[in-house]
Design an enzyme around this catalytic site. Structure first.
Site, mmCIF file in Angstrom:
data_model
loop_
_atom_site.group_PDB
_atom_site.id
_atom_site.type_symbol
_atom_site.label_atom_id
_atom_site.label_comp_id
_atom_site.label_asym_id
_atom_site.label_seq_id
_atom_site.Cartn_x
_atom_site.Cartn_y
_atom_site.Cartn_z
ATOM 1 N N CYS A 115 63.535 1.581 47.792
ATOM 2 C CA CYS A 115 64.082 0.232 47.994
ATOM 3 C C CYS A 115 63.741 -0.721 46.854
ATOM 4 O O CYS A 115 64.322 -1.805 46.759
ATOM 5 C CB CYS A 115 63.607 -0.332 49.326
ATOM 6 N N HIS A 256 64.652 -7.830 49.536
ATOM 7 C CA HIS A 256 65.107 -6.538 50.058
ATOM 8 C C HIS A 256 65.307 -6.678 51.563
ATOM 9 O O HIS A 256 64.496 -7.314 52.253
ATOM 10 C CB HIS A 256 64.064 -5.461 49.748
ATOM 11 N N ASN A 286 69.646 -1.747 56.182
ATOM 12 C CA ASN A 286 68.887 -1.497 54.957
ATOM 13 C C ASN A 286 69.643 -0.463 54.130
ATOM 14 O O ASN A 286 69.680 0.716 54.479
ATOM 15 C CB ASN A 286 67.484 -0.991 55.336
HETATM 16 N N1 COA Z 1 64.783 1.343 70.251
HETATM 17 C C1 COA Z 1 64.023 1.020 71.310
HETATM 18 N N2 COA Z 1 62.679 1.154 71.315
HETATM 19 C C2 COA Z 1 62.113 1.651 70.200
HETATM 20 C C3 COA Z 1 62.844 2.028 69.073
HETATM 21 C C4 COA Z 1 64.248 1.858 69.129
HETATM 22 N N3 COA Z 1 65.048 2.182 68.100
HETATM 23 N N4 COA Z 1 62.020 2.480 68.125
HETATM 24 C C5 COA Z 1 60.780 2.401 68.642
HETATM 25 N N5 COA Z 1 60.845 1.909 69.885
HETATM 26 C C6 COA Z 1 59.736 1.661 70.820
HETATM 27 C C7 COA Z 1 58.510 2.484 70.496
HETATM 28 O O1 COA Z 1 58.587 3.751 71.098
HETATM 29 C C8 COA Z 1 57.408 1.625 71.045
HETATM 30 O O2 COA Z 1 57.356 1.818 72.433
HETATM 31 P P1 COA Z 1 55.936 1.838 73.192
HETATM 32 O O3 COA Z 1 55.352 0.465 72.970
HETATM 33 O O4 COA Z 1 56.341 2.114 74.602
HETATM 34 O O5 COA Z 1 55.168 2.916 72.553
HETATM 35 C C9 COA Z 1 57.887 0.212 70.788
HETATM 36 O O6 COA Z 1 59.326 0.310 70.657
HETATM 37 C C10 COA Z 1 57.317 -0.402 69.534
HETATM 38 O O7 COA Z 1 57.434 0.565 68.481
HETATM 39 P P2 COA Z 1 56.938 0.286 67.023
HETATM 40 O O8 COA Z 1 57.161 1.474 66.158
HETATM 41 O O9 COA Z 1 55.567 -0.307 67.112
HETATM 42 O O10 COA Z 1 57.969 -0.855 66.620
HETATM 43 P P3 COA Z 1 57.897 -1.847 65.441
HETATM 44 O O11 COA Z 1 57.825 -3.220 65.936
HETATM 45 O O12 COA Z 1 56.893 -1.421 64.391
HETATM 46 O O13 COA Z 1 59.346 -1.684 64.812
HETATM 47 C C11 COA Z 1 60.338 -0.690 62.864
HETATM 48 C C12 COA Z 1 59.741 -0.443 64.243
HETATM 49 C C13 COA Z 1 60.706 0.645 62.248
HETATM 50 C C14 COA Z 1 61.583 -1.553 63.027
HETATM 51 C C15 COA Z 1 59.286 -1.431 62.007
HETATM 52 O O14 COA Z 1 58.066 -0.743 62.046
HETATM 53 C C16 COA Z 1 59.673 -1.611 60.591
HETATM 54 O O15 COA Z 1 60.587 -2.366 60.283
HETATM 55 N N6 COA Z 1 58.962 -0.950 59.653
HETATM 56 C C17 COA Z 1 59.163 -1.111 58.257
HETATM 57 C C18 COA Z 1 60.513 -0.631 57.879
HETATM 58 C C19 COA Z 1 60.734 -0.711 56.436
HETATM 59 O O16 COA Z 1 60.551 -1.744 55.856
HETATM 60 N N7 COA Z 1 61.178 0.414 55.926
HETATM 61 C C20 COA Z 1 61.702 0.600 54.684
HETATM 62 C C21 COA Z 1 60.858 0.194 53.601
HETATM 63 S S1 COA Z 1 62.019 -0.165 52.467
#
Ligand code: COA
Length: 333
Positions: A115, A256, A286
């Site tokens: 990214c 980004h 993204n």
């Molecule tokens: N839909 C519904 N629930 C979801 C889900 C989805 N697509 N993905 C995860 N969950 C659930 C999880 O299972 C978890 O449930 P639990 O509390 O019962 O265990 C809960 O939602 C929270 O999950 P978590 O992984 O902690 O969510 P988060 O707030 O960290 O969001 C991302 C997940 C991926 C959106 C976030 O971590 C993120 O944006 N990360 C960085 C991404 C990024 O920048 N990537 C590229 C770099 S360029």
């Protein structure tokens, strides 16, 4: 006389097919409300046509540059393509783009920084211009993320989309505009959290790697999120400080587009209100290397000569960085 590298045109392309949160609700255990509140994304574009690859999207973006500047592809000296979804492992997608464009006088290569790829490529290209070696350098950020996403994995399939953005760099003797400063960083220990497990020299493709879905993007979201918030905000603040600027001096943050919460954290740290932040994550998701040039593409008409822009990125690797640009022309050309 100073050779300042300036952006003189912006091009972009997104495929027509939309994949909405409601479509994803039918594919994995997720829902529109969760995706919107956790990421800010409502839909993304997917390149569906068989036989079409990253290079095809990039060609469309670069063709727009040529039209806007009334140039021929033969005028391009060099083309750098930032991507993690090359058409093939080799040759470089840049070569394929140049061939499809008919850019017969250009040399080019791919740059892999996920990214942050567009920022890394922009900085490299700017040095080619500043050195006086080349007159017209194209920087493309393109990714066909749908080619490496597992649409049964709700942790990744909600985030990514396909698209391409491109800018043309030329030189100017006006030192008040152009690409002024960059802080670029990488930390390879971050590879554990965001990577593709197989298909490289470490683990070549086998029937087993395919069965194990190891050719898809793997992401451990939370550590990436934490590192991204800190990384992007830190370099952006550092860039302002070392240029003697505050948020008030900046007209636009071009971040980004990975997650709206990461963008908000960066803007807050820089003291920028929402109105100064380019956000199109809701419609494209993204698009990895394409997010920053796609923002410029969407906002180009509103930009004015003299506007100070900070481009900020964070990506797999880990890679991250920020670049200070003073815009060199008014509105759409
Ligand atoms: N839909 C519904 N629930 C979801 C889900 C989805 N697509 N993905 C995860 N969950 C659930 C999880 O299972 C978890 O449930 P639990 O509390 O019962 O265990 C809960 O939602 C929270 O999950 P978590 O992984 O902690 O969510 P988060 O707030 O960290 O969001 C991302 C997940 C991926 C959106 C976030 O971590 C993120 O944006 N990360 C960085 C991404 C990024 O920048 N990537 C590229 C770099 S360029």
């Amino acid at each position: 006389m100073q050779n300042r590298a300036i952006i003189t045109a912006v091009g972009g392309y997104v495929p027509e097919t939309k994949l909405t949160n409601f479509d994803l609700e039918k594919m994995v255990d997720t829902n529109d409300e969760w995706i919107r509140s956790r990421t800010g994304i409502q839909e993304r574009r997917i390149l569906r046509e068989p036989g079409k690859a990253s290079s095809d999207m990039a060609v469309k973006a670069v063709e727009e540059l040529m039209v806007k500047r009334n140039l021929s592809p033969l005028d391009i000296d060099c083309l750098i393509c930032a991507t993690v979804t090359p058409d093939m492992v080799f040759p470089a997608t840049a070569n394929i783009i140049c061939d499809k464009l008919g850019a017969k006088n250009a040399w080019g290569y791919d740059l892999s920084a996920a990214c942050s790829g567009f920022l890394f490529a922009l900085s490299t290209a700017a040095m080619f211009i500043e050195s006086g070696r080349y007159k017209k350098v194209v920087v493309v950020g393109v990714d066909k993320m749908s080619a490496i996403i597992d649409y049964t994995d709700r942790a990744t399939c909600i985030i990514f989309g396909d698209g391409a953005g491109a800018v043309l760099l030329e030189s100017s003797d006006d030192a008040t505009v152009g690409i002024k400063d960059s802080i670029l960083r990488s930390d390879g220990s971050g590879r554990d959290y965001l990577h593709m497990k197989a298909g490289g020299s470490l683990k070549p493709a086998t029937l087993e790697t395919v069965m194990n879905k190891e050719h898809f993007a793997f992401q451990d979201g939370q550590p990436v999120f934490k590192f991204a918030v800190k990384g992007m905000a830190d370099v952006s603040a550092e860039l302002l400080e070392r240029n003697g600027l505050t948020g008030e001096d900046i007209q636009w943050l071009v971040p980004h587009q990975a997650n709206l919460r990461i963008i908000d954290a960066t803007a807050n740290r820089m003291g920028l209100p929402k109105e100064k932040v380019m956000i199109n994550i809701q419609k494209y998701g993204n698009t990895t290397a394409a997010t920053i040039p796609l923002c410029l593409w969407d906002w180009e008409k509103q930009l004015k000569k003299g506007d100070n822009l900070v481009f900020a990125a964070f990506g797999g690797g880990f890679t991250w960085g920020a670049t200070l640009v003073t815009w060199a022309y008014d509105g759409e050309k």
